[in-house]
Design a protein around this motif. Structure first.
Motif, PDB file in Angstrom:
ATOM      1  N   THR A 261      -5.044 -24.978  24.610  1.00 38.92           N
ATOM      2  CA  THR A 261      -5.729 -23.877  23.932  1.00 38.92           C
ATOM      3  C   THR A 261      -7.208 -23.936  24.305  1.00 38.92           C
ATOM      4  N   ALA A 262      -7.931 -22.858  24.052  1.00 38.64           N
ATOM      5  CA  ALA A 262      -9.367 -22.820  24.332  1.00 38.64           C
ATOM      6  C   ALA A 262     -10.060 -22.010  23.241  1.00 38.64           C
ATOM      7  N   TYR A 263     -11.307 -22.368  22.982  1.00 41.34           N
ATOM      8  CA  TYR A 263     -12.132 -21.623  22.034  1.00 41.34           C
ATOM      9  C   TYR A 263     -13.138 -20.788  22.828  1.00 41.34           C
ATOM     10  N   VAL A 264     -13.244 -19.511  22.501  1.00 37.11           N
ATOM     11  CA  VAL A 264     -14.163 -18.617  23.191  1.00 37.11           C
ATOM     12  C   VAL A 264     -15.114 -17.998  22.163  1.00 37.11           C
ATOM     13  N   ASP A 265     -16.439 -18.178  22.393  1.00 39.85           N
ATOM     14  CA  ASP A 265     -17.395 -17.616  21.432  1.00 39.85           C
ATOM     15  C   ASP A 265     -17.702 -16.154  21.769  1.00 39.85           C
ATOM     16  N   GLN A 266     -18.617 -15.551  20.988  1.00 38.45           N
ATOM     17  CA  GLN A 266     -18.903 -14.126  21.157  1.00 38.45           C
ATOM     18  C   GLN A 266     -19.539 -13.801  22.499  1.00 38.45           C
ATOM     19  N   ASP A 267     -20.091 -14.812  23.172  1.00 38.37           N
ATOM     20  CA  ASP A 267     -20.701 -14.600  24.476  1.00 38.37           C
ATOM     21  C   ASP A 267     -19.740 -14.922  25.623  1.00 38.37           C
ATOM     22  N   GLY A 268     -18.484 -15.211  25.286  1.00 37.79           N
ATOM     23  CA  GLY A 268     -17.487 -15.487  26.307  1.00 37.79           C
ATOM     24  C   GLY A 268     -17.493 -16.913  26.823  1.00 37.79           C
ATOM     25  N   ARG A 269     -18.264 -17.783  26.187  1.00 38.71           N
ATOM     26  CA  ARG A 269     -18.295 -19.185  26.628  1.00 38.71           C
ATOM     27  C   ARG A 269     -17.095 -19.932  26.057  1.00 38.71           C
ATOM     28  N   GLU A 270     -16.513 -20.748  26.897  1.00 39.49           N
ATOM     29  CA  GLU A 270     -15.270 -21.430  26.549  1.00 39.49           C
ATOM     30  C   GLU A 270     -15.497 -22.892  26.246  1.00 39.49           C
ATOM     31  N   THR A 271     -14.890 -23.367  25.175  1.00 40.12           N
ATOM     32  CA  THR A 271     -14.869 -24.796  24.871  1.00 40.12           C
ATOM     33  C   THR A 271     -13.425 -25.204  24.630  1.00 40.12           C
ATOM     34  N   VAL A 272     -13.163 -26.490  24.764  1.00 41.88           N
ATOM     35  CA  VAL A 272     -11.809 -26.994  24.531  1.00 41.88           C
ATOM     36  C   VAL A 272     -11.870 -28.251  23.678  1.00 41.88           C
ATOM     37  N   ARG A 273     -10.766 -28.584  23.084  1.00 41.66           N
ATOM     38  CA  ARG A 273     -10.667 -29.793  22.264  1.00 41.66           C
ATOM     39  C   ARG A 273      -9.946 -30.881  23.056  1.00 41.66           C
ATOM     40  N   VAL A 274     -10.542 -32.071  23.084  1.00 40.86           N
ATOM     41  CA  VAL A 274      -9.949 -33.208  23.773  1.00 40.86           C
ATOM     42  C   VAL A 274      -9.882 -34.385  22.806  1.00 40.86           C
ATOM     43  N   SER A 275      -9.284 -35.468  23.253  1.00 35.35           N
ATOM     44  CA  SER A 275      -9.153 -36.659  22.417  1.00 35.35           C
ATOM     45  C   SER A 275     -10.041 -37.776  22.947  1.00 35.35           C
TER      46      SER A 275
END
Length: 438
Positions: A261-275
């Motif tokens: 899965t990925a998180y996308v903010d209002q500016d289209g920048r993507e972050t992801v969750r890792v361990s």
């Protein structure tokens, strides 16, 4: 008394091509049979009779000795008895004189070691000359009265009951149906009879749950789904995963280092969750000198940031992953058969076919699970990479000391050695320039 197990496993299979190498619960069928025999305390040697080099390699890795079966005994019309007699001659040439032989068929993936031991004890103690595995059945069986007609089109006759008398189940003695999983017999009696049934024949009653025999693709898929339940049930306590003996590790990124899965903010920048546990596991491998590559079809700064944080190789924007892997393996002077690749989706099927250790996360696509030699127990982004790293280290001497040294340096004021259960806190890997493992 010396007892040997012989597992015939030819390369040709008409119903399910390559059946004996198909993974059930991440373990090839032939390897499952070998492991069951090795776990039986009454079996002294385990042999696999085969005409196929890949089957031989998988069986040898599981701990079996190999008997090379000639082509004339490996065709569709060759009997199991002919393969067993050939194997006994081969074993005799090695100086082994078994009094008891266990004939195991690897098409039965859920053989219990304790059932094998029960059969061996019956023959060893003189209670029987030949033994087979069977399940109790209270079924009423019927057969065509006129066998010249197509089956089921004419009158039928009761076989194991009086059709005019229908006793309750609890008032009937059971019949026993062969499962085909294993047979135990005196070796001298088998040589004389040239057949698995002779003298006094007895049955080892086994659980119906263990009686599944694989002859179709549908049965293969059913067994693979059931394996996750059965394999946990055969242990009295938590199972210790088998080591993964490789010289290098390659992984996909999405779905392996992340929960896909990925998180996308209002500016289209993507972050992801890792361990964080994954990052520490990779540091164990680096310390052990095991090369590690992240391979991604996408070109994403998040992948670069994570690879940079873990100090591992990374290749991005790769459309042909299989070719990229071959090049990387060649550059590092590695044997492809001693490389692991971890994937989760259909675009990983190519890379999985290149290496000797194709690995999947448990939530992977069914085709990936089918292609995998090992299926990890931890999901992507939630300890899968850490589990892989620890299983690779488990195959190397001195791994416990190495983990302790790395953990001591990484933990700072936290002096306990991290484990998968203790180091599972997820982290977020943002775009370039951010610190992924705070």
């Amino acid at each position: 008394m010396t007892c040997i197990a012989i597992i015939p496993a030819r390369g040709g299979s008409q119903g399910v091509p390559g059946k004996n190498l198909r993974p059930i619960g991440g373990i090839p069928l032939v390897a499952r049979a070998v492991l069951s025999c090795r776990a039986a305390s009454g079996i002294d040697h385990v042999f696999v009779s085969t005409d196929d080099a890949q089957i031989a390699a998988a069986a040898r890795e599981a701990g079996a000795e190999i008997i090379h079966r000639p082509a004339e005994l490996a065709g569709n019309t060759a009997s199991s008895e002919s393969a067993l007699l050939h194997a006994l001659d081969d074993v005799a040439e090695r100086g082994i004189d078994p009094q008891i032989m266990v004939f195991v068929q690897c098409t039965s993936p859920f053989i219990r070691a304790e059932d094998l031991d029960t059969g061996v004890a019956m023959v060893r103690d003189g209670a029987a000359d030949s033994v087979f595995s069977g399940i109790e059945t209270y079924e009423f069986l019927w057969r065509d009265a006129d066998e010249t007609l197509p089956p089921g089109t004419g009158q039928v006759v009761g076989q194991n009951h009086d059709a005019s008398h229908r006793p309750r189940r609890q008032d009937r003695r059971p019949d026993f149906r062969e499962t085909g999983a294993f047979y135990v017999m005196r070796t001298d009696g088998f040589r004389r009879a040239k057949h698995r049934f002779f003298g006094r024949t007895s049955v080892v009653p086994v659980s119906e749950l263990t009686s599944l025999e694989i002859d179709t693709v549908e049965e293969l898929e059913l067994a693979d789904a059931f394996a996750r339940v059965f394999d946990r049930g055969v242990h009295d306590g938590p199972a210790t995963p088998d080591p993964i003996d490789v010289d290098a590790v390659i992984t996909d990124f999405d779905g392996i280092h992340t929960p896909d899965t990925a998180y996308v903010d209002q500016d289209g920048r993507e972050t992801v969750r890792v361990s964080r546990a994954d990052g520490l596991g990779v540091s164990f491998l680096r310390r052990a000198g095991v090369p590690f590559l992240i391979l991604s079809r996408e070109r994403n700064p998040v992948v670069s940031a994570r690879a940079r944080k873990m100090s591992v190789d990374v290749l991005q924007g790769v459309d042909d992953k299989a070719t990229a892997i071959r090049s990387w393996i060649e550059e590092h002077g590695l044997d492809p058969q001693r490389v692991a690749y971890v994937g989760n989706d259909v675009n990983d099927l190519g890379p999985l076919s290149v290496v000797g250790w194709p690995v999947a996360v448990p939530e992977a696509h069914p085709l990936v699970l089918r292609a995998a030699r090992v299926v990890l127990t931890r999901p992507g982004g939630e300890g899968a990479v850490r589990e892989l790293c620890e299983r690779v280290l488990a195959s190397r001497p001195g791994s416990e000391q190495l983990i302790s040294e790395v953990a001591g340096g990484a933990a700072g004021s936290r002096r306990s050695t991290p484990t998968l259960a203790a180091a599972d806190a997820p982290d977020a890997t943002p775009g370039p320039g951010a610190d992924a493992d705070r």
